[in-house]
Write an enzyme that holds these catalytic residues in place. Structure first.
Site, PDB file in Angstrom:
ATOM      1  N   GLU A  53      27.039 -40.648   3.906  1.00 34.79           N
ATOM      2  CA  GLU A  53      25.241 -41.196   3.182  1.00 34.79           C
ATOM      3  C   GLU A  53      24.692 -41.885   4.567  1.00 34.79           C
ATOM      4  O   GLU A  53      24.237 -42.256   3.956  1.00 34.79           O
ATOM      5  CB  GLU A  53      25.578 -42.273   1.922  1.00 34.79           C
ATOM      6  CG  GLU A  53      25.981 -41.626   0.618  1.00 34.79           C
ATOM      7  CD  GLU A  53      27.477 -40.813   0.741  1.00 34.79           C
ATOM      8  OE1 GLU A  53      28.176 -41.548   1.620  1.00 34.79           O
ATOM      9  OE2 GLU A  53      27.254 -40.324   0.191  1.00 34.79           O
ATOM     10  N   PHE A 115      35.888 -46.389 -12.767  1.00 35.38           N
ATOM     11  CA  PHE A 115      35.764 -46.104 -11.974  1.00 35.38           C
ATOM     12  C   PHE A 115      34.502 -46.063 -10.824  1.00 35.38           C
ATOM     13  O   PHE A 115      33.139 -45.324 -11.964  1.00 35.38           O
ATOM     14  CB  PHE A 115      35.902 -44.338 -12.559  1.00 35.38           C
ATOM     15  CG  PHE A 115      35.752 -43.547 -10.749  1.00 35.38           C
ATOM     16  CD1 PHE A 115      37.047 -43.948 -10.246  1.00 35.38           C
ATOM     17  CD2 PHE A 115      35.112 -42.226 -11.282  1.00 35.38           C
ATOM     18  CE1 PHE A 115      36.897 -42.591  -9.173  1.00 35.38           C
ATOM     19  CE2 PHE A 115      35.261 -41.458  -9.782  1.00 35.38           C
ATOM     20  CZ  PHE A 115      36.304 -42.457  -8.942  1.00 35.38           C
ATOM     21  N   GLN A 116      34.328 -46.546  -9.420  1.00 32.81           N
ATOM     22  CA  GLN A 116      33.218 -46.131  -8.768  1.00 32.81           C
ATOM     23  C   GLN A 116      32.470 -46.936  -9.611  1.00 32.81           C
ATOM     24  O   GLN A 116      31.143 -46.312  -9.031  1.00 32.81           O
ATOM     25  CB  GLN A 116      32.804 -44.608  -8.573  1.00 32.81           C
ATOM     26  CG  GLN A 116      34.204 -43.419  -8.146  1.00 32.81           C
ATOM     27  CD  GLN A 116      33.047 -42.491  -7.806  1.00 32.81           C
ATOM     28  OE1 GLN A 116      31.842 -41.560  -8.069  1.00 32.81           O
ATOM     29  NE2 GLN A 116      33.879 -41.640  -6.250  1.00 32.81           N
ATOM     30  N   LYS A 165      23.824 -44.217 -15.557  1.00 31.78           N
ATOM     31  CA  LYS A 165      24.168 -42.030 -15.782  1.00 31.78           C
ATOM     32  C   LYS A 165      23.539 -42.700 -17.022  1.00 31.78           C
ATOM     33  O   LYS A 165      22.482 -41.199 -17.151  1.00 31.78           O
ATOM     34  CB  LYS A 165      25.954 -42.255 -15.605  1.00 31.78           C
ATOM     35  CG  LYS A 165      25.972 -40.422 -15.677  1.00 31.78           C
ATOM     36  CD  LYS A 165      26.937 -40.195 -15.602  1.00 31.78           C
ATOM     37  CE  LYS A 165      27.209 -38.534 -15.318  1.00 31.78           C
ATOM     38  NZ  LYS A 165      28.468 -38.194 -14.998  1.00 31.78           N
ATOM     39  N   MET A 488      27.251 -51.139  26.784  1.00 38.53           N
ATOM     40  CA  MET A 488      26.572 -51.566  26.974  1.00 38.53           C
ATOM     41  C   MET A 488      27.415 -52.384  27.321  1.00 38.53           C
ATOM     42  O   MET A 488      27.602 -53.516  28.181  1.00 38.53           O
ATOM     43  CB  MET A 488      25.603 -51.723  25.901  1.00 38.53           C
ATOM     44  CG  MET A 488      24.541 -52.923  25.873  1.00 38.53           C
ATOM     45  SD  MET A 488      23.540 -53.173  27.793  1.00 38.53           S
ATOM     46  CE  MET A 488      22.085 -52.140  27.510  1.00 38.53           C
TER      47      MET A 488
END
Ligand SMILES: Cc1ncc(C[n+]2csc(CCOP(=O)(O)OP(=O)(O)O)c2C)c(N)n1
Ligand SMILES: [Mg+2]
Lengths: 573, 171
Positions: A53, A115-116, A165, A488
């Site tokens: 993502e 969940f999640q 959802k 760097m």
């Protein structure tokens, strides 16, 4: 229009109605209804499946920064959305118009550690311009409209829409007609006439004027207006990192980049200027150095669309709140006395001559680029060859990662056109380049898009290379400036920490083989004499090519202003 | 650091208080007191925020960046009515009862609960008067106390109505 639709269908239709045609994302449980609906709309709403993502978010950023339109990324609840946090923060720092659409667990279990389940609106509150938790199907159409409006007006920025959802699964008759109602959100677009007049008369009194232009000029597409203004008054122009390309670098008034790795003459000009007008830059500390020592002799005008930027880091004499392009246009409407302008021109010309003398005295771009020695391959040799070829082979865009190579690219490539230089500036997000370049390549199939990355940052998001293959994207190339170090950081260790190379030496896989495993063409370049041919070959191949430039390992970016020092104190070697 | 009183009108949405407070936290501004409540206009809430800052202008500008913030006024220098309420539960023994009742009258406070060994007093007034009351009452033995924080309204015709702001935007 009176037919029932699912929330997910309404979401698709709202996105299309509000100008979205491309989205980058990854599906999962909570967001699945959206993916189910997306299939019906696929001719108008292209979905590009990413591999992480974070990649989807940066791709959307690249899409947005190169087009000026909203970039859209998608993640499912929980880890899918937390993976979006880095690009959202990046978009926040660089004022990039980004819409993050997140799936959320069903409203019935919200707050129960389902969940999640992750409180993504809570997490992203400090790094979004605004965010929403949508639990009701009837809010979807309006929220999408409002979210895109907020992201793409005023000072652009990321907006997150988290949808449960059950809201995506419910059905209702959509109402797309609700007008945007935002009583607390009315960005000031036109600058105050009075302030603009005051700014001009202050400018005309000065003898050593500087015009500094930044991200705002890019974002509001003000390059042309700013250029006419600069030419009309013959003011030397400094372009910040996010201003690169907003003013052509070969212009007689162009001084290039200021700040930590800017040019000595540009920084000196700021320190000696008696007038400085900053349009669309936010006086970032990488530009100002130690803020209390910045431009000590200058009377400062700051044009910014966000009032909270004015006076935040640097005290200014005349603030102008407004859109860079609209303000530039109003400045052009002013017609000051010709005599004053003639006198101003005369002084500005002397001033410019003085700055050019400084420029020849202090090592400048051309000296960095035209190195006589060819036994070793410095990053500079790569950039010299790149800038030569890139500029003779049609339209291009360059997306850089974060580190030494980013600063060399900014310094050593030539920037002529707006939105051709895209980088992670405010956040300095390693891993930005490959996915962001993918977003740019999708948005501009006619242009050759170069991702320039370090060996470190490349390995943070290189998984997105396979998306280029899956989507049959032909116009992207990658150049890795491979120095075997987190360069760097190593440079700071060398200069300020007695060369204690703690955690910076870097072993990498064989990038050529890695590229080949992804279905790309891979090329390895180990000496100066191979550079040109490799770039030529990259152009000759109609498809994605990666070049691994194995440059000298311990090379430093100069000039440099040590942290928290005045920009008048540059180290040049 | 100077103490400022801000009157802030906001859209009454879930999360708006969270956004405001989060902004203060991350920018390192010091909230001395913050009170939120409904206003005369449906959909508009009002906050009175007391903040310590040498650069209140920046605080105001940052607050304005929140999409739901309608109007902010720094009323520090304005003539205002300032009010705060406090509930104090005292441990009271018989011998002090009369003295406390007398003090309560002086401060025009109210005794709202009396039990065998305790007494709850409600007192409203300007912040200074509330401070003063608490100082005076403290020696009797405070068991519990809760102050509401300050709410502020500018005196006279000048004001902060939410209705106008909402109407303007609807046009
Ligand atoms: C995500 C992230 N982690 C850490 C850093 C700190 N950091 C800044 S530059 C840099 C080194 C980058 O190394 P490389 O990608 O090889 O580029 P180079 O500097 O060598 O050109 C690091 C670790 C960062 N900017 N971003
Ligand atoms: Mg490196």
């Amino acid at each position: 229009m009176s037919e029932k639709r699912t929330g997910a269908q309404i979401l698709c239709e709202s996105l299309i109605q509000n100008g979205v045609d491309t989205m980058f994302g990854i599906p999962g449980g909570a967001i699945m209804p959206f993916y189910h609906a997306m299939w019906e709309y696929r001719t108008d709403l292209r979905h590009i499946l990413c591999r992480h993502e974070q990649g989807a978010g940066h791709a959307a950023e690249g899409y947005a920064r190169s087009t000026g339109r909203i970039g859209v990324c998608i993640g499912t609840s929980g880890p899918g959305t937390t993976n979006l946090v880095t690009p959202i923060a990046d978009a926040w720092m660089d004022s990039t118009p980004l819409l993050a659409i997140c799936g959320q667990v069903s409203s019935a279990v919200l707050g129960k550690d389902a969940f999640q389940e992750t409180d993504i609106t809570g997490i992203t509150m400090p790094i979004t311009k605004h965010n929403y938790l949508v639990k009701n199907i009837n809010d979807i159409a309006y929220v999408v409209k409002e979210a895109i409006h907020i992201a793409t007006t005023g000072r652009y920025g990321p907006v997150l829409v988290d949808i449960t959802k059950d809201a995506l699964q419910a059905t209702a008759v959509p109402d797309y007609s609700k007008k945007i109602f935002l009583p607390g959100y009315r960005p000031t677009i036109t600058g105050s006439k009075k302030q603009i007049k005051a700014a001009l008369s202050l400018m005309l009194k000065s003898k050593k004027p500087i015009l500094m232009i930044g991200n705002g000029v890019m974002m509001s597409d003000a390059s042309a207006e700013v250029r006419v203004f600069a030419e009309r008054y013959k003011i030397p122009v400094i372009t910040t990192l996010h201003g690169l390309g907003a003013f052509p670098e070969d212009h007689e008034l162009s001084l290039g980049m200021p700040g930590m790795h800017g040019w000595v003459h540009a920084n000196r000009a700021i320190q000696e200027a008696d007038f400085l007008m900053n349009i669309g830059g936010r006086f970032d500390d990488r530009v100002t150095g130690k803020a209390s020592t910045f431009a000590p002799n200058a009377r400062i005008v700051h044009v910014d669309i966000d009032p909270s930027e004015i006076g935040k880091n640097i005290e200014v004499e005349i603030p102008i709140v407004g859109d860079a392009r609209i303000v530039a246009l109003s400045m052009l409407e002013e017609e000051p006395e010709e005599k004053l302008v003639a006198e101003f021109h005369k002084n500005a010309a002397e001033w410019l001559t003085y700055i050019r003398e400084l420029q020849t005295k202090h090592q400048h771009k051309q000296q960095y680029l035209n190195r006589p020695d060819t036994s070793t391959m410095l990053p500079h040799d790569v950039f010299a060859a790149l800038t030569k070829q890139i500029n003779t082979r049609g339209n291009y865009r360059v997306v850089t990662d974060v580190g030494q190579h980013q600063m060399w690219a900014a310094q050593l490539l030539d920037w002529y056109k707006p939105r051709t230089h895209i980088t992670s500036g405010g956040a300095g997000t390693m891993g930005f380049a490959v996915p962001a370049a993918m977003g740019v390549a999708v948005a501009h199939p006619e242009d050759t898009v170069w991702a320039i990355a370090g060996d470190g940052g490349f390995q943070m998001t290189n998984q997105e290379m396979i998306v280029i293959i899956q989507e049959n994207i032909k116009n992207m190339k990658i150049a890795i400036i491979n120095n075997g170090f987190l360069g760097m950081v190593r440079q700071w260790q060398e200069l300020f920490e007695g060369k204690r190379y703690s955690g910076t030496p870097l072993t990498s896989p064989n990038f050529q083989k890695l590229a080949e495993a992804y279905g790309w063409t891979g090329i390895t370049v180990e000496s100066v004499d191979q550079i040109d041919a490799a770039i030529e070959r990259a152009y000759a191949i109609d498809g994605p090519v990666l070049i691994d430039f194995r440059v000298e390992r311990e090379v430093n970016v100069f000039p440099m202003v040590p942290q928290n020092k005045s920009i008048g104190e540059m180290i040049t070697e | 650091m100077k103490i400022h009183t801000l009157v802030v009108l906001v859209q009454d949405h879930p999360g708006v208080l969270n956004r405001a407070v989060s902004m203060f936290r991350r920018r390192g501004y010091n909230i001395a007191s913050l009170v939120v409540g409904h206003t005369e206009t449906p959909g508009v809430s009002r906050m009175t925020i007391v903040v310590e800052s040498d650069n209140v202008e920046q605080v105001v500008k940052q607050l304005y960046r929140l999409v739901e913030v309608l109007k902010i006024s720094d009323v520090t220098e304005d003539p205002v009515v300032d009010r705060e309420m406090v509930l104090v539960k005292l441990h009271v023994t018989g011998q002090h009862r009369a003295e406390i009742v007398a003090l309560t009258e002086v401060f025009t406070a109210k005794i709202v609960d009396v039990a065998t060994n305790t007494m709850v007093i409600e007192m409203t007034g300007g912040p200074a008067k509330v401070d003063n009351f608490i100082d005076v009452i403290r020696p009797f033995g405070i068991k519990e106390m809760m102050r509401t924080g300050r709410i502020t309204m500018v005196r006279g015709a000048k004001g902060h109505s939410g209705a106008e702001l909402i109407d303007q935007a609807a046009e």
